[in-house]
Design a protein around this motif. Structure first.
Motif, short mmCIF file in Angstrom:
data_model
loop_
_atom_site.label_atom_id
_atom_site.label_comp_id
_atom_site.label_asym_id
_atom_site.label_seq_id
_atom_site.Cartn_x
_atom_site.Cartn_y
_atom_site.Cartn_z
N SER A 102 0.81 -1.22 0.00
CA SER A 102 0.00 0.00 0.00
C SER A 102 0.85 1.27 0.00
N GLY A 103 2.14 1.13 0.09
CA GLY A 103 2.99 2.31 -0.06
C GLY A 103 3.48 2.88 1.23
N PRO A 104 4.07 4.07 1.20
CA PRO A 104 4.50 4.83 0.03
C PRO A 104 5.85 4.33 -0.51
N PRO A 105 6.34 4.91 -1.64
CA PRO A 105 7.59 4.43 -2.24
C PRO A 105 8.79 4.48 -1.30
N ALA A 106 8.75 5.45 -0.34
CA ALA A 106 9.88 5.55 0.61
C ALA A 106 10.06 4.24 1.37
N GLN A 107 8.95 3.49 1.54
CA GLN A 107 9.06 2.21 2.28
C GLN A 107 9.93 1.22 1.50
N ILE A 108 9.90 1.32 0.18
CA ILE A 108 10.72 0.40 -0.61
C ILE A 108 12.19 0.64 -0.31
N GLU A 109 12.55 1.90 -0.14
CA GLU A 109 13.96 2.18 0.18
C GLU A 109 14.31 1.71 1.60
N VAL A 110 13.33 1.77 2.51
CA VAL A 110 13.57 1.21 3.85
C VAL A 110 13.85 -0.30 3.73
N LEU A 111 13.06 -0.97 2.91
CA LEU A 111 13.26 -2.41 2.75
C LEU A 111 14.63 -2.72 2.14
N LEU A 112 15.05 -1.89 1.18
CA LEU A 112 16.35 -2.15 0.53
C LEU A 112 17.52 -1.76 1.43
N ASP A 113 17.41 -0.60 2.10
CA ASP A 113 18.57 -0.04 2.80
C ASP A 113 18.66 -0.43 4.27
N GLU A 114 17.50 -0.67 4.90
CA GLU A 114 17.53 -0.98 6.34
C GLU A 114 17.26 -2.45 6.62
N LEU A 115 16.41 -3.08 5.80
CA LEU A 115 16.15 -4.51 6.00
C LEU A 115 17.01 -5.37 5.05
N HIS A 116 17.67 -4.70 4.11
CA HIS A 116 18.54 -5.38 3.14
C HIS A 116 17.83 -6.51 2.41
N CYS A 117 16.62 -6.17 1.94
CA CYS A 117 15.84 -7.13 1.17
C CYS A 117 16.42 -7.25 -0.24
N THR A 118 16.31 -8.46 -0.80
CA THR A 118 16.75 -8.65 -2.19
C THR A 118 15.55 -8.79 -3.12
N ARG A 119 14.35 -8.76 -2.55
CA ARG A 119 13.14 -8.71 -3.37
C ARG A 119 12.12 -7.86 -2.64
N ASP A 141 7.84 -7.63 -2.22
CA ASP A 141 6.56 -8.27 -2.51
C ASP A 141 5.52 -7.19 -2.80
N HIS A 142 4.88 -7.28 -3.95
CA HIS A 142 3.93 -6.29 -4.50
C HIS A 142 4.71 -5.05 -4.98
N GLY A 143 4.76 -4.00 -4.15
CA GLY A 143 5.59 -2.82 -4.49
C GLY A 143 5.03 -1.93 -5.57
N TYR A 144 3.72 -2.03 -5.83
CA TYR A 144 3.12 -1.30 -6.98
C TYR A 144 3.37 0.21 -6.94
N HIS A 145 3.42 0.74 -5.72
CA HIS A 145 3.53 2.20 -5.58
C HIS A 145 4.89 2.72 -6.01
N VAL A 146 5.83 1.83 -6.30
CA VAL A 146 7.15 2.28 -6.74
C VAL A 146 7.05 3.25 -7.91
N VAL A 147 6.08 2.98 -8.80
CA VAL A 147 6.01 3.79 -10.04
C VAL A 147 5.54 5.22 -9.79
N THR A 148 5.13 5.53 -8.57
CA THR A 148 4.72 6.91 -8.28
C THR A 148 5.92 7.78 -7.92
N ASP A 149 7.11 7.19 -7.89
CA ASP A 149 8.32 7.97 -7.58
C ASP A 149 9.39 7.62 -8.61
N GLU A 150 9.68 8.61 -9.46
CA GLU A 150 10.59 8.34 -10.58
C GLU A 150 11.99 7.94 -10.12
N ARG A 151 12.45 8.60 -9.07
CA ARG A 151 13.82 8.31 -8.60
C ARG A 151 13.93 6.88 -8.04
N VAL A 152 12.94 6.51 -7.22
CA VAL A 152 12.98 5.16 -6.64
C VAL A 152 12.82 4.12 -7.76
#
Ligand code: ADE
Ligand code: ZN
Length: 342
Positions: free
Chosen positions: A199-216, A218-229
């Motif tokens: 459900s978002g927001p795109p900043a959460q995807i960066e938390v997953l990558l940078d703080e939880l060190h996820c390599t995938r 799950d879902h992540g649809y809101h990524v497309v609302t942020d061009e940089r991410v």
């Protein structure tokens, strides 16, 4: 456009399917009745899963939890694992699955549940050839202390089949950052990492990558609302495990109109998208139907659908020789199957 028959025949690699969400309706009714768990309204197999009636994710998860609470012995786990991997797996030409297991709602000790799941994995492989591994999914609505204790148990009872951990349930009730120590423990033990971000927001995807060190993701649809991410995820080739039907029915992706437009935007942006069925019977779907739904809504041909499977092979957590074997098998299917399946 692809037909239902072709959608069924396309090989699949399944990275986003929940064990508790893939219990056939008749089994759910039988196990809850036998083990004294009451589902409100005492539904039969024809109505226990009414995806149209889930008001929100919480209502869906309350049924999901009741199924977990009804798992009382090792054979209950063997049975649901077997049925998930056959009825909602091999029957749809799923070659390989990394299945999300949520141990928290069941009263069974983790090692007993794990033993039953391993029995089911073995029996499904013997009967159909499907290969599978396990992702232990953490309920983000419970405490970080409980999550730590679960990962400690996973490490203590380590088996080769458990490849990693995930994070699910309601995002708004359990933001990801506090789980960083849990993910660090898993990483230190050599476990791979993914997490739901629906459900978002795109900043959460960066938390997953940078703080939880996820390599995938799950879902992540809101990524497309942020061009940089989005650009970052394209550059890093971050895999996204999308589940068209459950996300559309649940309206968690912000569309809910059958257009699957977010998935189109993700594919068009060059993101590495994989397709799966999430909680198939609970959302009235199955792995073939999710391929069919997205393929038809977005006008994709067989080659694009095979690309989703190739992406899932790249994104899975098998070692490189096992991935290469899957790639070779898919290439051989493409050589021999593509003409037939146009
Ligand atoms: N657990 C099982 N299915 C889920 C979903 N779609 N979202 C969050 N948690 C889940
Ligand atoms: Zn999910």
């Amino acid at each position: 456009m692809i037909s239902r028959d072709v959608a069924q025949r396309i090989p699949k690699v399944s990275l986003h399917c929940h064990l508790l969400g893939s219990v056939p309706a008749a089994t759910a009714v039988e196990l809850t009745a036998r083990n004294g768990v009451r589902i409100p309204g005492n539904p039969g197999a024809d109505s226990v899963y009414d995806s149209a009636a889930y008001e929100d994710l919480g209502e869906f998860l309350s049924v999901y939890d009741l199924i977990g609470a009804a798992l009382h012995d090792r054979d209950d786990y063997r049975r649901i694992t077997y049925e998930s991997l056959t009825t909602f797996g091999a029957d749809h030409n799923v070659w390989y699955r990394e299945i999300f297991v949520s141990p928290q709602p069941s009263p069974l000790p983790y090692p007993t549940a794990l033993a039953g799941i391993l029995d089911g994995i073995r029996d499904a492989r013997t009967d159909t050839g499907i290969e599978s591994r396990i992702i232990i999914a953490i309920n983000r609505q419970h405490t970080v202390a409980e999550a730590l204790s679960l990962v400690e148990q996973v490490i203590e009872h380590r088996v080769d089949e458990v490849l990693g951990i995930g994070l699910d349930y309601e995002e708004v009730l359990g933001p990801p950052a506090p789980f960083a120590p849990v993910y660090a423990l898993a990483q230190k033990a050599g476990l791979s990492r993914t997490a739901h971000s629906e459900s978002g927001p795109p900043a959460q995807i960066e938390v997953l990558l940078d703080e939880l060190h996820c390599t995938r993701i799950d879902h992540g649809y809101h990524v497309v609302t942020d061009e940089r991410v989005t650009q970052r995820c394209v550059e890093e080739q971050v895999p996204f495990t999308c589940t068209p039907v459950s996300s559309d029915i649940g309206r968690y992706s912000g569309s809910g109109d059958g257009s699957h437009r977010r998935i189109r935007q993700m594919v068009d942006a060059g993101l590495r998208v994989c397709i799966d069925s999430d909680d198939p019977p609970m959302f009235g779907t199955d792995p073939s139907n999710d391929y069919y739904a997205v393929g038809n809504a977005l006008g994709y041909d067989v080659a694009q659908m095979v690309t989703f499977t190739a992406n899932a092979i790249d994104a899975c957590w098998l070692d490189s020789s096992d991935k290469d074997a899957l790639r070779a098998r898919l290439a051989s299917w493409t050589d021999h199957g593509m003409e037939m399946n146009r």
